[in-house]
Design a protein around this motif. Structure first.
Motif, short mmCIF file in Angstrom:
data_model
loop_
_atom_site.label_atom_id
_atom_site.label_comp_id
_atom_site.label_asym_id
_atom_site.label_seq_id
_atom_site.Cartn_x
_atom_site.Cartn_y
_atom_site.Cartn_z
N ALA A 137 0.84 -1.20 0.00
CA ALA A 137 0.00 0.00 0.00
C ALA A 137 0.87 1.26 0.00
CB ALA A 137 -0.94 -0.01 1.19
N ALA A 138 1.93 1.26 0.81
CA ALA A 138 2.84 2.40 0.85
C ALA A 138 3.52 2.60 -0.51
CB ALA A 138 3.87 2.21 1.95
N PHE A 139 3.90 1.50 -1.15
CA PHE A 139 4.51 1.57 -2.48
C PHE A 139 3.56 2.26 -3.46
CE2 PHE A 139 4.60 -0.53 -6.68
CZ PHE A 139 5.83 -0.07 -7.15
N TYR A 140 2.30 1.80 -3.50
CA TYR A 140 1.33 2.37 -4.44
C TYR A 140 0.98 3.81 -4.08
CZ TYR A 140 0.82 -2.13 -6.74
OH TYR A 140 1.07 -3.28 -7.44
N GLU A 141 0.89 4.12 -2.78
CA GLU A 141 0.64 5.51 -2.38
C GLU A 141 1.75 6.42 -2.88
OE1 GLU A 141 0.01 5.65 1.85
OE2 GLU A 141 -1.97 4.73 1.67
N GLY A 142 2.98 5.93 -2.87
CA GLY A 142 4.10 6.71 -3.39
C GLY A 142 3.99 7.01 -4.87
N LEU A 143 3.19 6.21 -5.57
CA LEU A 143 2.96 6.43 -7.00
C LEU A 143 1.70 7.26 -7.26
CD1 LEU A 143 3.78 2.83 -8.31
CD2 LEU A 143 5.22 4.87 -8.46
N GLY A 144 1.01 7.66 -6.18
CA GLY A 144 -0.18 8.49 -6.33
C GLY A 144 -1.50 7.77 -6.17
#
Length: 169
Positions: A137-144
């Motif tokens: 989730a943190a990875f995808y949040e970093g992508l917006g």
């Protein structure tokens, strides 16, 4: 290291690939080709001439319901009973040999570019992912990507936002 992205084919040796998650490794080795042939998902691989397959992702069509979207987005849309078109990045993984190199982002960007290319012909309101855990989730949040209000592990990125983000790259 020259990475090539291409559709999964019979010539790709999947046996050496390991992302460190048994369910993703198992799907990739045993079911990815079947899902592709059955038109359930399109599977793309990233290959290196020396290392072989170093990453993959799958893409599928997806339907969003109006009630799934945050109110600030939903109120701007027409009320269609049939739902809204989206694209799903169903699975995305990089080999452990690529850990710490930012390669997950490279995979995600290639998937998003491919989706936006299709969106020139077929409407796509949003790109959807299902984060397996908090780290994902943190990875995808970093992508917006933003969590859906009722399903925080399911996340979305409006196609229009993805396009603006890629234009800045």
């Amino acid at each position: 290291m020259a990475i090539v992205f291409e559709a999964l084919g019979k010539h790709h040796d999947r046996s050496r690939f390991s992302c460190g998650q048994a369910d993703l490794d198992g799907w990739f080795r045993r079911r990815a080709g079947q899902d592709d042939r059955r038109d359930v998902a399109r599977v793309f691989v990233a290959t290196d001439s020396e290392l072989g397959v170093v990453g993959f992702y799958s893409l599928s069509a997806f339907k969003l319901e109006l009630g799934e979207l945050p109110e600030e987005i939903a109120r701007k849309l027409p009320r269609y009973e049939s739902g809204y078109p989206a694209a799903l990045i169903g699975r995305l993984a990089r080999d452990v040999r690529m850990r710490g190199k930012g390669f997950g982002e490279v995979l995600a960007v290639d998937a998003i570019r491919r989706i936006l290319g299709a969106a020139e012909t077929l409407a796509v309101l949003a790109i959807i992912v299902d984060a397996k855990d908090e780290r994902a989730a943190a990875f995808y949040e970093g992508l917006g990507f933003v969590p859906f209000p009722r399903r925080p592990n399911r996340m979305f990125l409006l196609a229009s936002s993805a396009l603006r983000g890629l234009e800045k790259m």
